[in-house]
Design an enzyme around this catalytic site. Structure first.
Site, PDB file in Angstrom:
ATOM      1  N   GLY A 529       1.737   3.104  -7.844  1.00 34.30           N
ATOM      2  CA  GLY A 529       1.009   3.180  -6.587  1.00 34.30           C
ATOM      3  C   GLY A 529       1.481   2.120  -5.618  1.00 34.30           C
ATOM      4  O   GLY A 529       2.321   1.274  -5.952  1.00 34.30           O
ATOM      5  N   GLU A 530       0.934   2.195  -4.418  1.00 30.85           N
ATOM      6  CA  GLU A 530       1.415   1.323  -3.373  1.00 30.85           C
ATOM      7  C   GLU A 530       0.276   1.044  -2.406  1.00 30.85           C
ATOM      8  O   GLU A 530      -0.491   1.938  -2.067  1.00 30.85           O
ATOM      9  CB  GLU A 530       2.541   2.027  -2.627  1.00 30.85           C
ATOM     10  CG  GLU A 530       3.190   1.194  -1.588  1.00 30.85           C
ATOM     11  CD  GLU A 530       4.425   1.915  -1.026  1.00 30.85           C
ATOM     12  OE1 GLU A 530       5.211   1.263  -0.374  1.00 30.85           O
ATOM     13  OE2 GLU A 530       4.554   3.142  -1.253  1.00 30.85           O
ATOM     14  N   GLY A 531       0.161  -0.185  -1.976  1.00 29.94           N
ATOM     15  CA  GLY A 531      -0.883  -0.516  -1.007  1.00 29.94           C
ATOM     16  C   GLY A 531      -0.280  -1.277   0.143  1.00 29.94           C
ATOM     17  O   GLY A 531       0.937  -1.344   0.294  1.00 29.94           O
ATOM     18  N   GLY A 534       1.344  -4.631  -1.394  1.00 32.99           N
ATOM     19  CA  GLY A 534       2.094  -4.694  -2.636  1.00 32.99           C
ATOM     20  C   GLY A 534       2.214  -3.351  -3.310  1.00 32.99           C
ATOM     21  O   GLY A 534       1.886  -2.313  -2.738  1.00 32.99           O
ATOM     22  N   GLU A 535       2.707  -3.382  -4.529  1.00 32.18           N
ATOM     23  CA  GLU A 535       2.917  -2.159  -5.276  1.00 32.18           C
ATOM     24  C   GLU A 535       2.408  -2.339  -6.700  1.00 32.18           C
ATOM     25  O   GLU A 535       2.276  -3.457  -7.181  1.00 32.18           O
ATOM     26  CB  GLU A 535       4.415  -1.828  -5.314  1.00 32.18           C
ATOM     27  CG  GLU A 535       4.966  -1.534  -3.936  1.00 32.18           C
ATOM     28  CD  GLU A 535       6.415  -1.045  -3.966  1.00 32.18           C
ATOM     29  OE1 GLU A 535       7.041  -1.136  -5.039  1.00 32.18           O
ATOM     30  OE2 GLU A 535       6.873  -0.590  -2.910  1.00 32.18           O
ATOM     31  N   ASP A 671     -15.566   1.528  -7.311  1.00 33.49           N
ATOM     32  CA  ASP A 671     -14.671   2.683  -7.276  1.00 33.49           C
ATOM     33  C   ASP A 671     -14.543   3.288  -8.663  1.00 33.49           C
ATOM     34  O   ASP A 671     -13.452   3.596  -9.123  1.00 33.49           O
ATOM     35  CB  ASP A 671     -13.313   2.270  -6.703  1.00 33.49           C
ATOM     36  CG  ASP A 671     -12.462   3.488  -6.336  1.00 33.49           C
ATOM     37  OD1 ASP A 671     -13.014   4.605  -6.291  1.00 33.49           O
ATOM     38  OD2 ASP A 671     -11.248   3.324  -6.121  1.00 33.49           O
TER      39      ASP A 671
END
Ligand SMILES: *[C@@H]1O[C@H](CO)[C@@H](O)[C@H](O)[C@H]1NC(C)=O
Ligand SMILES: *[C@@H]1O[C@H](CO)[C@@H](O)[C@H](O)[C@H]1NC(C)=O
Ligand SMILES: *[C@@H]1O[C@H](CO)[C@@H](O)[C@H](O)[C@H]1NC(C)=O
Ligand SMILES: *[C@@H]1O[C@H](CO)[C@@H](O)[C@H](O)[C@H]1NC(C)=O
Length: 815
Positions: A529-531, A534-535, A671
């Site tokens: 994933g990626e934000g 960062g990753e 979440d």
């Protein structure tokens, strides 16, 4: 005094929350304080039947103000029962009043007088007074139980009035003092009264359905025509699609509607006459009609309207025939264009198209003061529950119709206002929120009491930020906003656990309890994933055991390498992101539970900073279950891998156990969902938190511009409307997670609803009028487990079970 400040503070927070909730959702747009506490209502407009002394005169009856002796107190009389004492407020113009607030006299601990019950009277002209009654026809309103707390009461039905009187019910046992506030908005419809034929009674399978106007205020009935000041048709409440189910307020079926049968109207139409406060320039009329054709109820076939401007009726009427709809039985608004007719009275003849015709609301839009006012009039339509339905239409009307320059101009102005307000809200939420609260508190205890401006500003900002399509395109907004929570936004865009400020201090006192792991031992496998900052990578790590405590056993123990998730902070991340990353590491390093993903190591000696957490060989629960089928014929035929019900329950029990651990530390996950649970060997489950950073699941998150990225389908109503995240809201999410698990994640929760409809449904949870939609019982789900799920979605957070109870119930119901 300390007590006083505390209660003030509590009251403000209640109010803030309350208004935020109201404004988080269009329902409550018409719920602003009208100026008792804020000072917009002048002293001269507040009067009373009597006063105990000059220092308890009417003007001191302002909610949350401490001037004078701290409240309005009437004279003590010998015969209290006759209810002649009142505190009167003149609002100077007609207002739609939806809510009232009362408080007693506390005066810094010197006073202890309050009204336990009271009544309300109101008037539009100052001479004719009407007693307010609830929908159950009760006059008496429960008031205060102590001298300091503010009690807010919804007026159901709301009232339209210029003058309002609070009348404390007095008895011999105690003296009474009051401080009050009115909440609502200006009444811009201009409608003052209407005359309507008496609604009738339908008998359906032996059940009586009363279709009379049951909220009229002051009806005079002669020859079966009711002259209603204002009533059912203007109470802002729309009827249900199925009129036989109108149990909204625990009243009789048909309550929401006024309805007629064609048998009583040989002319074939029902005539209603509307009187307005002055001559207005009318653009439209909107009529909310039932269309349950299976019961022979239909939208009117034609309407003919006559206009009276001075004293004469215009000879040429406007007539309009809606398109008949025999397909969709939903109740709907029919909009009739009036083409800028000037009138102070309108008479409309609604023609039957079937045996029955039923209306629940009629509103008028006029724009006599130029476009500015026109816009306001449309805003007015948001008032009341029903009028939400316009919300979207209003916005699109304003922005979509570009046939005139003025429209565009309004659109632009509105857009600019929205953007400004959105920016304000971002600033507020980001930095000033805390300070603001303190200021509000300070202001409230000061004599000015003008804090209501702030109180209004914040929720309005919240509303527009949440709803405006033109809201600022600002990215990188905080994920959630809540004052007392240290907000940790995971660097990868995934939010990490929210930690109470207190726990956070404790945690940050200690050093990071994990070891530095040599970066070279990590082998990249794939990007998870990626934000924003960062990753997350899936890697294989060699010799991980050497770095771990003895108490830790790996999922894969027979190999040299283990699967790990590596969260990396980009080298160019800003200081805040860096700090958050460090905090996240500190928190993660202290979470030790068999059902929570563990932090294994960190790479802090050089950029990019990394944290290494466990990963499980079967990936996340959502993907895992999507690949599987329940045991049964389908699985047999398709040869698909299966998961037995007992294993599903085993997994759910582990999720509950992990959450029990988190909640014992007062950590709020925010979440919880199957996408955030990882599956190991033999159906072991560990809770993680990278769902949000993964493209795969972007559809599960709702991006509210200027506010947050929110997993709305998993969120409790109070998280969506009030921004409140607690263990009880995690419990709600657990209910949804359990539902996903038992449906094998074959569809998204509420897959038939759009994001906007999900938010609307949240509003229904808030209003609690039995119109909220719950997730259905999955085929595999036994009744007791569905009951457990439903209890997780209880409106009242306190009534939801704790994770301890959930865990116990799941353990005990193992097949
Ligand atoms: C409407 O019908 C209900 C039920 O019969 C009755 O209680 C109420 O008084 C009626 N209202 C009017 C205005 O007639
Ligand atoms: C009514 O409003 C429309 C548009 O807002 C305007 O063009 C028209 O002149 C107005 N009519 C009167 C009589 O003021
Ligand atoms: C009422 O409406 C029905 C259906 O349109 C029609 O068949 C019937 O004749 C009407 N009754 C009267 C009295 O007009
Ligand atoms: C898998 O779990 C079940 C029950 O949870 C247990 O009885 C069994 O021994 C476990 N098998 C392995 C290989 O760990």
């Amino acid at each position: 005094m300390a007590r006083q400040t505390e209660t003030n503070h509590k009251a403000v927070e209640t109010l803030l929350l309350f208004l935020c909730s109201a404004h988080g959702f269009p329902t409550g747009v018409c719920r602003s304080p009208l100026g008792m506490s804020g000072g917009q209502i002048l002293d001269e407009d507040i009067s009373a039947s009597s006063q105990w002394s000059d220092s308890t005169a009417a003007k001191y009856g302002r909610l949350d103000c401490e001037e004078g002796d701290g409240a309005w107190c009437p004279e003590i009389t010998g015969e209290p029962e006759n209810m002649k004492e009142f505190l009167q407020i003149d609002l100077r113009s007609l207002h739609f009043i939806t809510l009232v607030g009362t408080q007693g006299r506390h005066a810094g601990g010197m006073g202890n007088e309050f009204a336990q019950t009271y009544k309300i009277k109101y008037s539009r002209d100052g001479s004719r007074w009407i007693s307010w009654r609830s929908r159950q026809r009760k006059q008496v309103i429960e008031g205060n139980r102590n001298a300091y707390d503010i009690e807010l009461k919804d007026l159901e039905p709301p009232i339209v009035a210029r003058f309002v009187r609070f009348m404390p019910v007095m008895d011999h046992s105690m003296n009474v003092c009051m401080r009050v506030e009115l909440y609502g908005c200006e009444w811009l419809d201009g409608l003052v009264s209407y005359n309507v034929p008496l609604g009738q009674q339908m008998i359906l399978y032996g059940q009586n359905i009363y279709l009379n106007d049951s909220v009229y205020d002051g009806a005079m009935s002669y020859r079966s025509v009711v002259s209603v000041w204002l009533g059912q048709l203007t109470d802002g409440m729309c009827g249900l699609d199925d009129f036989t189910l109108s149990h909204v307020y625990n009243v009789w079926p048909g309550y929401d509607y006024v309805g007629w049968t064609n048998e009583s109207f040989p002319s074939g139409y029902v005539e209603i006459m509307f009187e307005f406060d002055r001559t207005r320039n009318f653009t439209t009329m909107k009529v909310h009609c039932n269309n349950m054709f299976s019961r022979r109820v239909k939208v009117f076939q034609k309407v003919v309207c006559y206009f009276r401007s001075e004293s004469d009726w215009e000879p040429t009427p406007v007539s309009f025939s809606p398109v008949m709809d025999d397909v969709n039985p939903s109740a709907r608004f029919v909009t009739v264009a009036f083409h800028n007719h000037m009138a102070s009275a309108i008479k409309c003849q609604y023609h039957f198209s079937d045996i029955w015709m039923m209306f629940s609301e009629i509103t008028f839009q006029s724009g006599e003061l130029g476009n500015d006012h026109h816009y306001q009039t449309e805003v007015q339509l948001w008032a009341g529950n029903c009028r939400i339905d316009y919300f979207v239409t209003v916005i699109t009307e304003v922005s979509a119709k570009d046939d005139s320059n003025t429209r565009i101009l309004i659109g632009c102005l509105v857009a600019i206002i929205f953007i400004l307000v959105a920016i304000i809200v971002i600033i507020l939420w980001r930095q000033v929120w805390q300070k603001m609260l303190e200021k509000v508190r300070a202001l409230l205890s000061s004599e000015l009491c003008s804090s209501s401006i702030l109180i209004i500003l914040i929720p309005i900002a919240a509303l527009t930020a949440a709803k405006s399509p033109q809201a600022s395109a600002q990215e990188g907004v905080p994920h959630y906003a809540e004052a007392d929570i240290v907000n940790l936004q995971g660097v990868t865009g995934g939010n990490t656990y929210a930690v109470p400020a207190l726990t956070m201090d404790l945690l940050s006192g200690k050093d990071v309890a994990v070891e530095e792991f040599p970066r070279k031992l990590l082998t990249f496998k794939e990007k998870l994933g990626e934000g924003q900052f960062g990753e997350v990578h899936l890697c294989e790590a060699e010799d991980m055991e050497d770095f771990m405590d003895e108490d830790f056993s790996f999922d894969i123990s027979d190999k040299q390498t283990v699967l790990v998730a590596v969260k990396m902070l980009r080298a160019d991340a800003n200081k805040n992101a860096r700090n958050d990353f460090l905090k996240e590491i500190k928190i993660m390093s202290r979470l030790k539970d068999p059902n929570i993903i563990r932090l294994l190591g960190v790479c802090m000696s050089s950029d990019p900073l990394c944290m290494i957490t466990e990963y499980m060989e079967n990936g996340d629960l959502n993907q895992f279950l999507s690949r599987h089928e329940p045991e049964g014929m389908i699985a047999l035929l398709s040869n698909a891998p299966t998961v037995s019900y007992s294993n599903l329950q085993h997994m759910a029990t582990q999720i509950a156990s992990g959450m029990k651990y988190l909640s014992s530390l007062k950590f709020v996950h925010r979440d919880l969902a199957t996408r955030n649970c990882l599956v190991g060997k033999n159906y072991t489950i560990k809770i993680a938190d990278f769902g949000m950073s993964r493209n795969l699941y972007s559809g599960d998150y709702y991006r509210i511009q200027g506010r947050a990225v929110l997993p709305i389908r998993w969120m409790s109503w109070e998280s969506i409307l009030l921004g409140k995240f607690t263990t009880a809201s995690d419990v709600w999410a657990f209910g949804v997670t359990l539902w996903e698990t038992l449906t094998f994640c074959k569809e998204q929760p509420y897959s038939q609803l759009s994001d906007e409809q999900v938010i609307e449904n949240t509003g229904e949870f808030f209003r609690d009028q039995r119109r909220q939609i719950y997730l259905p019982q999955p085929a595999l789900c036994p009744d007791p487990i569905y009951k457990l799920m439903l209890s997780c979605w209880h409106r009242n957070a306190k009534e939801r079970p704790s994770f301890q109870e959930i865990h116990r119930i799941l353990l005990e119901s193992r097949p």
